[in-house]
Design a protein around this motif. Structure first.
Motif, PDB file in Angstrom:
ATOM      1  N   ILE A 143     -16.352   4.414  17.098  1.00 48.78           N
ATOM      2  CA  ILE A 143     -16.238   4.065  15.676  1.00 48.78           C
ATOM      3  C   ILE A 143     -17.584   4.233  14.968  1.00 48.78           C
ATOM      4  O   ILE A 143     -17.642   4.717  13.835  1.00 48.78           O
ATOM      5  CB  ILE A 143     -15.695   2.632  15.518  1.00 48.78           C
ATOM      6  CG1 ILE A 143     -14.247   2.573  16.008  1.00 48.78           C
ATOM      7  CG2 ILE A 143     -15.788   2.163  14.067  1.00 48.78           C
ATOM      8  CD1 ILE A 143     -13.694   1.166  16.141  1.00 48.78           C
ATOM      9  N   ALA A 144     -18.662   3.857  15.631  1.00 49.81           N
ATOM     10  CA  ALA A 144     -20.002   3.952  15.022  1.00 49.81           C
ATOM     11  C   ALA A 144     -20.390   5.379  14.695  1.00 49.81           C
ATOM     12  O   ALA A 144     -21.258   5.608  13.855  1.00 49.81           O
ATOM     13  CB  ALA A 144     -21.044   3.314  15.940  1.00 49.81           C
TER      14      ALA A 144
ATOM     15  N   LEU B 279     -19.275  -7.560   8.645  1.00 53.95           N
ATOM     16  CA  LEU B 279     -20.252  -6.654   9.253  1.00 53.95           C
ATOM     17  C   LEU B 279     -21.649  -6.849   8.676  1.00 53.95           C
ATOM     18  O   LEU B 279     -22.636  -6.834   9.413  1.00 53.95           O
ATOM     19  CB  LEU B 279     -19.798  -5.204   9.109  1.00 53.95           C
ATOM     20  CG  LEU B 279     -18.601  -4.827   9.983  1.00 53.95           C
ATOM     21  CD1 LEU B 279     -18.033  -3.477   9.551  1.00 53.95           C
ATOM     22  CD2 LEU B 279     -18.991  -4.806  11.454  1.00 53.95           C
ATOM     23  N   THR B 280     -21.746  -7.058   7.376  1.00 53.01           N
ATOM     24  CA  THR B 280     -23.050  -7.290   6.747  1.00 53.01           C
ATOM     25  C   THR B 280     -23.706  -8.551   7.306  1.00 53.01           C
ATOM     26  O   THR B 280     -24.886  -8.546   7.667  1.00 53.01           O
ATOM     27  CB  THR B 280     -22.898  -7.388   5.222  1.00 53.01           C
ATOM     28  OG1 THR B 280     -22.378  -6.148   4.734  1.00 53.01           O
ATOM     29  CG2 THR B 280     -24.223  -7.700   4.541  1.00 53.01           C
TER      30      THR B 280
ATOM     31  N   VAL C 173     -23.561  -0.860  16.679  1.00 55.73           N
ATOM     32  CA  VAL C 173     -22.531  -0.874  17.720  1.00 55.73           C
ATOM     33  C   VAL C 173     -22.161  -2.306  18.101  1.00 55.73           C
ATOM     34  O   VAL C 173     -20.979  -2.626  18.268  1.00 55.73           O
ATOM     35  CB  VAL C 173     -22.978  -0.066  18.959  1.00 55.73           C
ATOM     36  CG1 VAL C 173     -22.026  -0.261  20.127  1.00 55.73           C
ATOM     37  CG2 VAL C 173     -23.080   1.410  18.603  1.00 55.73           C
ATOM     38  N   VAL C 174     -23.136  -3.180  18.201  1.00 52.29           N
ATOM     39  CA  VAL C 174     -22.854  -4.573  18.566  1.00 52.29           C
ATOM     40  C   VAL C 174     -22.054  -5.259  17.462  1.00 52.29           C
ATOM     41  O   VAL C 174     -21.102  -6.001  17.733  1.00 52.29           O
ATOM     42  CB  VAL C 174     -24.152  -5.337  18.896  1.00 52.29           C
ATOM     43  CG1 VAL C 174     -23.875  -6.816  19.139  1.00 52.29           C
ATOM     44  CG2 VAL C 174     -24.829  -4.716  20.110  1.00 52.29           C
ATOM     45  N   ALA C 175     -22.386  -5.008  16.205  1.00 49.98           N
ATOM     46  CA  ALA C 175     -21.618  -5.582  15.094  1.00 49.98           C
ATOM     47  C   ALA C 175     -20.194  -5.046  15.092  1.00 49.98           C
ATOM     48  O   ALA C 175     -19.235  -5.807  14.892  1.00 49.98           O
ATOM     49  CB  ALA C 175     -22.311  -5.277  13.762  1.00 49.98           C
ATOM     50  N   LEU C 176     -20.029  -3.759  15.313  1.00 53.49           N
ATOM     51  CA  LEU C 176     -18.686  -3.184  15.375  1.00 53.49           C
ATOM     52  C   LEU C 176     -17.899  -3.726  16.561  1.00 53.49           C
ATOM     53  O   LEU C 176     -16.692  -3.965  16.454  1.00 53.49           O
ATOM     54  CB  LEU C 176     -18.753  -1.663  15.426  1.00 53.49           C
ATOM     55  CG  LEU C 176     -19.110  -0.996  14.105  1.00 53.49           C
ATOM     56  CD1 LEU C 176     -19.471   0.463  14.332  1.00 53.49           C
ATOM     57  CD2 LEU C 176     -17.980  -1.133  13.104  1.00 53.49           C
TER      58      LEU C 176
END
Length: 84
Positions: A13-14, A47-48, A64-67
């Motif tokens: 996704i990233a 996400l922000t 990537v960690v947030a996603l």
């Protein structure tokens, strides 16, 4: 989904060029549909905030960690867990 697939999903996704496309792809892959406007806004807010928190921890791969965290929320949703 297997553990390997769930680990690879945020990386896949990233690779999308912008946040809106990332959110749309996350929804399509987990729920089979596009998010509505409210869901897009909620995702962007999540996400922000998550990115901001990760930056304070010194995390190197913030996106990537947030996603990954966001995808986990989709996997935990009633829509993912239950069929209508």
């Amino acid at each position: 989904m297997t553990g390997v697939q769930t680990c690879a999903l945020p990386i896949f996704i990233a690779a999308q060029p912008d946040e809106a496309e990332r959110i749309h792809l996350a929804w399509r892959l987990t729920t089979g549909r596009a998010p509505c406007e409210a869901e897009l806004a909620e995702a962007a807010t999540f996400l922000t905030a998550y990115r901001a928190e990760l930056k304070t921890t010194g995390e190197k791969d913030v996106e990537v960690v947030a996603l990954a965290a966001y995808v986990r929320t989709l996997f935990a949703s009633n829509e993912f867990l239950h069929l209508d």
